[in-house]
Design an enzyme around this catalytic site. Structure first.
Site, PDB file in Angstrom:
ATOM      1  N   ASP A  87       0.851  -1.178   0.000  1.00 42.64           N
ATOM      2  CA  ASP A  87       0.000   0.000   0.000  1.00 42.64           C
ATOM      3  C   ASP A  87       0.897   1.241   0.000  1.00 42.64           C
ATOM      4  O   ASP A  87       1.537   1.556   0.994  1.00 42.64           O
ATOM      5  CB  ASP A  87      -0.891  -0.031   1.249  1.00 42.64           C
ATOM      6  CG  ASP A  87      -1.860   1.142   1.311  1.00 42.64           C
ATOM      7  OD1 ASP A  87      -1.540   2.202   0.743  1.00 42.64           O
ATOM      8  OD2 ASP A  87      -2.916   0.995   1.936  1.00 42.64           O
ATOM      9  N   ALA A  88       0.952   1.919  -1.154  1.00 41.77           N
ATOM     10  CA  ALA A  88       1.909   3.023  -1.324  1.00 41.77           C
ATOM     11  C   ALA A  88       1.697   4.123  -0.295  1.00 41.77           C
ATOM     12  O   ALA A  88       2.653   4.647   0.285  1.00 41.77           O
ATOM     13  CB  ALA A  88       1.775   3.591  -2.729  1.00 41.77           C
ATOM     14  N   GLU A 103      29.723   4.489   3.362  1.00 39.98           N
ATOM     15  CA  GLU A 103      29.573   3.056   3.608  1.00 39.98           C
ATOM     16  C   GLU A 103      29.439   2.323   2.278  1.00 39.98           C
ATOM     17  O   GLU A 103      29.202   1.134   2.242  1.00 39.98           O
ATOM     18  CB  GLU A 103      28.394   2.775   4.536  1.00 39.98           C
ATOM     19  CG  GLU A 103      27.047   3.072   3.944  1.00 39.98           C
ATOM     20  CD  GLU A 103      26.173   1.835   3.982  1.00 39.98           C
ATOM     21  OE1 GLU A 103      25.841   1.407   5.076  1.00 39.98           O
ATOM     22  OE2 GLU A 103      25.845   1.316   2.900  1.00 39.98           O
ATOM     23  N   CYS A 113      26.298   5.546   8.701  1.00 38.14           N
ATOM     24  CA  CYS A 113      25.820   6.855   8.240  1.00 38.14           C
ATOM     25  C   CYS A 113      26.522   8.037   8.902  1.00 38.14           C
ATOM     26  O   CYS A 113      26.153   9.180   8.636  1.00 38.14           O
ATOM     27  CB  CYS A 113      24.315   6.962   8.448  1.00 38.14           C
ATOM     28  SG  CYS A 113      23.375   5.808   7.435  1.00 38.14           S
ATOM     29  N   THR A 129      16.651  -1.157  15.389  1.00 35.80           N
ATOM     30  CA  THR A 129      17.373   0.024  14.908  1.00 35.80           C
ATOM     31  C   THR A 129      16.792   1.318  15.493  1.00 35.80           C
ATOM     32  O   THR A 129      17.408   2.363  15.374  1.00 35.80           O
ATOM     33  CB  THR A 129      17.331   0.133  13.365  1.00 35.80           C
ATOM     34  OG1 THR A 129      15.964   0.189  12.960  1.00 35.80           O
ATOM     35  CG2 THR A 129      17.988  -1.051  12.701  1.00 35.80           C
ATOM     36  N   HIS A 153      20.517  13.071  11.991  1.00 35.83           N
ATOM     37  CA  HIS A 153      20.574  12.073  10.929  1.00 35.83           C
ATOM     38  C   HIS A 153      19.140  11.680  10.582  1.00 35.83           C
ATOM     39  O   HIS A 153      18.284  11.606  11.466  1.00 35.83           O
ATOM     40  CB  HIS A 153      21.389  10.851  11.347  1.00 35.83           C
ATOM     41  CG  HIS A 153      21.351   9.773  10.303  1.00 35.83           C
ATOM     42  ND1 HIS A 153      21.722  10.015   8.999  1.00 35.83           N
ATOM     43  CD2 HIS A 153      20.932   8.482  10.343  1.00 35.83           C
ATOM     44  CE1 HIS A 153      21.546   8.916   8.291  1.00 35.83           C
ATOM     45  NE2 HIS A 153      21.072   7.972   9.083  1.00 35.83           N
ATOM     46  N   LYS A 194      10.530   9.960   9.955  1.00 35.99           N
ATOM     47  CA  LYS A 194       9.981   9.924  11.308  1.00 35.99           C
ATOM     48  C   LYS A 194      11.020  10.159  12.399  1.00 35.99           C
ATOM     49  O   LYS A 194      10.773  10.888  13.358  1.00 35.99           O
ATOM     50  CB  LYS A 194       9.337   8.557  11.550  1.00 35.99           C
ATOM     51  CG  LYS A 194       7.910   8.477  11.082  1.00 35.99           C
ATOM     52  CD  LYS A 194       7.243   7.237  11.637  1.00 35.99           C
ATOM     53  CE  LYS A 194       5.736   7.344  11.469  1.00 35.99           C
ATOM     54  NZ  LYS A 194       5.058   6.147  11.946  1.00 35.99           N
ATOM     55  N   ASN A 209      17.354   8.815   2.389  1.00 35.87           N
ATOM     56  CA  ASN A 209      18.507   8.780   3.287  1.00 35.87           C
ATOM     57  C   ASN A 209      19.789   8.549   2.491  1.00 35.87           C
ATOM     58  O   ASN A 209      20.039   7.441   2.019  1.00 35.87           O
ATOM     59  CB  ASN A 209      18.309   7.648   4.310  1.00 35.87           C
ATOM     60  CG  ASN A 209      19.510   7.471   5.236  1.00 35.87           C
ATOM     61  OD1 ASN A 209      20.393   8.321   5.292  1.00 35.87           O
ATOM     62  ND2 ASN A 209      19.534   6.357   5.949  1.00 35.87           N
ATOM     63  N   SER A 251      25.141   3.476  12.366  1.00 35.63           N
ATOM     64  CA  SER A 251      24.839   2.183  12.978  1.00 35.63           C
ATOM     65  C   SER A 251      26.122   1.508  13.428  1.00 35.63           C
ATOM     66  O   SER A 251      27.172   1.674  12.833  1.00 35.63           O
ATOM     67  CB  SER A 251      24.116   1.292  11.980  1.00 35.63           C
ATOM     68  OG  SER A 251      22.818   1.781  11.772  1.00 35.63           O
TER      69      SER A 251
END
Lengths: 347, 382
Positions: free
Chosen positions: A28-29, A80, A112, A201, A234, A239, A266, A296
């Site tokens: 569901d886009a 990375e 990152c 994460t 970052h 969100k 990102n 990370s």
């Protein structure tokens, strides 16, 4: 006074709509876009990689700077997605810029935050008098396995900051780091795509480190969110930076100018640096910027920047050259999912 | 011989990334021992309910593993029955005490799932299904989705009815400090959540969780125990692993059989149950349980749940899943069956706080393994 003497950015023009990726996998886009908080992501061209993107950003940085390539005594490239496992990206960049041979070159890798690690290291070398000017580059063509959630966000972009002690446009007034062995995302040698630990994460990784570094910087500087004009974090998705800003007491208005993720996704090592560049593109002298990166594995570097009168001429030069972050964000052409697969060498 | 629960404790359920299986086991077991007023040296056997430690963590031999951690040299056993491992461990513990072999034992239910990738957890959970289902690519959401479709077709059950189960259980979980979720949700939110296996949506599904729960059971009168609840029945029934071999698909036959035996053993009927903890791994599973346990006639449970008849504070004849169930409290698979007992003990002793079911005197726990291959039912009396 140590700080940013010049800066340059580069965002590939190609974009793919998050909705198109979602459609390819019968998701569901609207829901995917809503849950990740972004609509498009940048896609590297077929012949672009972390080295070419680093060169674009670094060239843009030097083009608006009074300093010559030969003034650079140290050049670190954080990524990375270094094109080679062995063979440095930094010397490719240095060679193409015409830095010469009398400089320290090294590649940084810390997911990152490799780019901000370069900033911190170079600031130290400049402060120690070991280098006149140093170029810190964050550049990535981030990999996401088809059908992995990362495919919706992993993007491409680069940012380069020339650091020095003269002609500073944004003074580095404080910095700190927060590091721990927290394996939330990794890619072993020889593996094409990274693995990640899903929801792990979030809280124990991103938030623990970003908020840990931020609070430490607040304590060191005896400041609170209200003391800053802007903040940048970052941006692994739309969100997380919004939630981090909220928890630290920043307002949406303080954060908004940095949110490049909404339009390009990102760009890993470049992300926080692109966010800072977007703020520098519009800040006025004497403003304070609070910045926290995240890599990370895991760690965060946190910085306080204070803009100076030198910033205005950089802004003018960038505007005239049409290389503001907003220019690069909105100069775009859309590719479909099949073309995206080709561009990223998956087809 | 009467068997009692004299100590009961659970850890918080949720994404416990900073907790180890050893730490969770210690917290649950020593909590239950303190509750019972028994020293670890007074424990004659340990029964561990767990499903995934071998497939996900590479650690089998869990009896010895946790006995070592607890400082116990008594006999220790791992009992595996998929998501019914906890209930099955308790059944075996009850039998061992019934036999006279031991008089005081501990049952520990435990699972650590969130340290592993969701796809690895989903694959490991399919160890509870049949080979045909695995090789056909089925997952448990898919299997329960088929059961939901059949129920919808046969009885007119709607997706909104199913959503009401999740709404109720999240509300109950919001009152439970140990629950994984404390947010209440609406039918609209369930309906809007992403589709996992049509007609089941994300908020129809129980989560991946960590947690542990433990109970002390005994045939002796323990003087220091502050509370005592009788295990009036412990019954298990088994069905085919896969759905394809089942005679009926509008309910779980194993639950119907185990319930009949449990009611007979306890000398009660479905009408006597005031509070039940049932296995709502998916919302349809609670609907099936309500009917298979005899709380509602076949085909009538979904609308009754939607009308709030099993919700706390609505004055219904029975309250179902006051802990929040698997959906709201969380579902660390091996721990779930034991946590259900801990909740019933708290309810029957009147110490369940904000989620206390008034006048709770007889409680039922219903723990299912797989898509209904194993069903374990315990009836507890005040």
């Amino acid at each position: 006074m140590i700080g940013i003497v010049s800066y340059g950015t580069y965002i590939p023009r190609n974009r793919i709509r998050i909705a198109d990726i979602a459609m390819a996998w019968q998701k569901d886009a609207e829901e995917v876009s809503r849950s990740l908080g972004l609509t498009d992501k940048s896609v590297p061209g077929f012949d672009e990689d972390a080295a070419t993107i680093a060169i674009e950003a670094a060239s843009s940085c030097l083009a608006v700077s009074k300093q010559k390539p030969s003034d650079i005594d140290v050049l670190f490239v954080g990524s990375e997605s270094h094109p080679y496992a062995v063979n440095p990206t930094s010397t490719i960049v240095g060679e193409l810029l015409g830095v010469g041979t009398a400089y320290l070159a090294a590649d940084m890798e810390f997911a990152c935050k490799a780019g901000t690690a370069a900033i911190q290291a170079i600031a130290g070398l400049v402060a120690a008098g070991h280098a006149r000017y140093g170029l810190a580059v964050g550049s990535d063509t981030a990999q996401g396995k088809p059908h992995d959630f990362l495919e919706y966000t992993a993007a491409a972009g680069g940012a380069a900051f020339l650091l020095g002690s003269e002609g500073v446009a944004a003074r580095l007034t404080a910095d700190t780091s927060y590091s721990s062995d927290t394996p939330d995302f990794w890619r072993r040698d020889g593996m094409r795509y990274p693995s990640h630990a899903g929801r792990f994460t979030g809280e124990p990784a991103y938030y623990q480190h970003v908020l840990g570094a931020a609070n430490r910087l607040f304590e060191m500087t005896k400041t609170t969110a209200a003391d800053y004009d802007y903040c940048v974090f970052h941006m692994p998705n739309g969100k997380f930076p919004r939630e981090a800003a909220k928890r630290l007491g920043f307002s949406p208005a303080q954060l908004a100018p940095s949110l490049v993720v909404d339009y390009i996704g990102n760009a890993y090592s470049a992300t926080a640096m692109l966010g800072l560049s977007a703020i520098l593109d519009q800040a006025i002298p004497g403003q304070k910027i609070f910045m926290v990166s995240y890599g990370s594995g895991a760690g965060s570097d946190a910085f306080v920047w204070e803009t100076t009168v030198e910033l205005a001429q950089l802004q003018t030069a960038r505007k005239n050259a049409k290389v503001l972050v907003s220019d690069q964000m909105h100069q775009k052409r859309y590719v479909d999912y099949i073309k995206f697969l080709k561009m990223t060498h998956k087809l | 011989m009467k068997i009692y629960v004299t100590g009961a404790a659970t850890t918080a359920f949720g994404e416990l990334w900073n907790a180890s299986p050893r730490g969770l086991a210690r917290q649950a077991v020593f909590g239950a021992l303190a509750d019972a007023g028994v020293e670890i040296s007074g424990i004659q056997a340990l029964f561990v309910g767990n499903m995934l430690s071998g497939m996900l963590g590479g650690q089998e031999h869990l009896g010895a593993f946790f006995a070592e951690e607890l400082g116990l040299t008594a006999p220790a056993f791992k009992v595996e029955g998929a998501c019914a491992s906890g209930g099955l461990a308790l059944h075996n513990a009850v039998n061992s005490v019934m036999s006279g072999q031991y008089d005081t034992v501990v049952v520990l239910g435990i699972e650590k799932m969130t340290d592993h990738k969701p796809e690895d957890v989903a694959t490991a959970l399919m160890g509870a299904g049949s080979e045909e289902e695995r090789s056909g690519g089925a997952t448990f959401p898919g299997l329960y989705a088929m059961l939901a479709r059949i129920h919808m077709r046969e009885f007119g059950t709607t997706e909104e009815d199913l959503a009401a189960v999740a709404v109720k259980n999240h509300y109950h979980a919001s009152l439970n400090p140990n629950a994984q979720f404390h947010n209440t949700i609406s039918v609209e939110q369930v309906m809007r959540s992403s589709r996992i296996a049509d007609p089941l949506k994300l908020l129809d599904c129980s989560p991946i969780s960590d947690g542990a729960a433990a109970v002390v059971i005994t045939s002796k009168k323990q003087k220091k125990a502050t509370r005592r609840v009788e295990i009036a029945a412990s019954a298990v029934a088994t069905d085919s692993l896969g759905l394809a071999q089942r005679k009926i698909l509008t309910g779980l036959s194993a639950t119907q059989q185990a319930a009949a035996r449990a009611y007979a053993l306890a000398g009660v009927t479905a009408n006597d149950i005031n509070v039940a903890e049932v296995h709502d791994c998916f919302t349809i599973a609670e609907v099936l349980a309500m009917e298979d346990l005899g709380f509602f006639p076949k085909g009538k449970a979904a609308s009754a749940i939607a009308a709030g008849e099993t919700m706390l504070g609505k004055g219904g004849r029975i309250v179902v899943n006051p802990s929040g169930g698997l959906k709201g409290c969380g579902h660390p698979v091996g721990a779930t069956g034991v946590k259900q007992i801990v909740e019933l003990v708290d309810q029957l002793c009147g110490v369940a706080g904000k989620r206390q079911v008034e006048g709770a005197a007889v409680g039922l726990a219903h723990n299912v393994g797989g898509s209904g291959a194993t069903s374990v039912i315990h009836i507890l009396k005040k």
